[in-house]
Motif scaffolding. Structure first.
Motif, short mmCIF file in Angstrom:
data_model
loop_
_atom_site.label_atom_id
_atom_site.label_comp_id
_atom_site.label_asym_id
_atom_site.label_seq_id
_atom_site.Cartn_x
_atom_site.Cartn_y
_atom_site.Cartn_z
N TYR A 15 0.82 -1.21 0.00
CA TYR A 15 0.00 0.00 0.00
C TYR A 15 0.86 1.27 0.00
O TYR A 15 0.52 2.26 0.64
CB TYR A 15 -0.93 0.00 1.23
N TRP A 16 1.94 1.27 -0.75
CA TRP A 16 2.86 2.39 -0.73
C TRP A 16 2.22 3.66 -1.28
O TRP A 16 2.54 4.76 -0.82
CB TRP A 16 4.15 2.05 -1.49
N LYS A 17 1.32 3.55 -2.23
CA LYS A 17 0.67 4.74 -2.80
C LYS A 17 -0.16 5.46 -1.74
O LYS A 17 -0.16 6.69 -1.66
CB LYS A 17 -0.22 4.37 -3.99
N ARG A 18 -0.88 4.70 -0.94
CA ARG A 18 -1.73 5.27 0.12
C ARG A 18 -0.88 6.07 1.10
O ARG A 18 -1.20 7.20 1.45
CB ARG A 18 -2.44 4.13 0.84
N TYR A 19 0.23 5.49 1.55
CA TYR A 19 1.04 6.16 2.55
C TYR A 19 1.88 7.29 1.97
O TYR A 19 2.13 8.29 2.64
CB TYR A 19 1.90 5.14 3.30
N LEU A 82 -4.75 7.75 5.89
CA LEU A 82 -3.86 7.11 6.85
C LEU A 82 -4.60 6.14 7.75
O LEU A 82 -4.20 4.98 7.92
CB LEU A 82 -3.15 8.17 7.68
N PHE A 83 -5.71 6.56 8.33
CA PHE A 83 -6.40 5.72 9.30
C PHE A 83 -7.24 4.63 8.65
O PHE A 83 -7.47 3.58 9.27
CB PHE A 83 -7.21 6.57 10.27
N SER A 84 -7.68 4.83 7.41
CA SER A 84 -8.33 3.71 6.73
C SER A 84 -7.29 2.65 6.38
O SER A 84 -7.60 1.46 6.35
CB SER A 84 -9.08 4.17 5.49
#
Length: 138
Positions: A15-19, A82-84
């Protein structure tokens, strides 16, 4: 402290794109939040020297409102992202643990008490130890 991040490297790689978005948005929000105090200071200076005109005041107020709206929107987005991601991580780790339990033999459950397994599963330091084969003796 950072050992937890290394143990969760598999998740961050997935999940690198999300972070990456969350970190960039946080930096942008921090930069945007520096501008309104400067605007207020400039407006106060203009009031002090009697050079503030109504059109300039309206311009400053609109800019201030736009910055507040942009800051709020980006803050919401990075917070949500972040929290999802944390909820996705929790669900993934629980699924991995449950799948591991389902692979265990009946003798494993005979040797280990249910309360002991629950205590180990809820202890975050144990739950982060991956791979799961090292958590419980099979």
């Amino acid at each position: 402290m950072f050992s937890v991040l290394f143990k969760l490297g598999w998740f961050f790689k997935k999940y690198w794109k999300r972070y990456t978005f969350a970190i960039i948005a946080l930096i942008v929000v921090s930069a945007i939040d520096l501008i309104p105090p400067k605007l207020v200071g400039m407006a106060i200076d203009e009031i002090q020297f009697n050079s503030l005109k109504m059109d300039k005041l309206i311009h400053v107020m609109l800019l201030y409102g736009g910055l507040i709206a942009a800051s709020y929107t980006l803050s919401y987005l990075w917070d949500y992202t972040l929290f999802s991601g944390a909820m996705i991580m929790e669900r993934s780790m629980r699924s991995r643990l449950m799948n591991h339990f389902l692979k265990m033999t009946p003798t494993f459950f005979g040797k280990n008490r249910t309360g002991d397994l629950m205590a180990r599963a809820t202890n975050e330091s144990v739950a982060l130890m991956l791979p799961l084969n090292h958590l419980y003796n099979s």
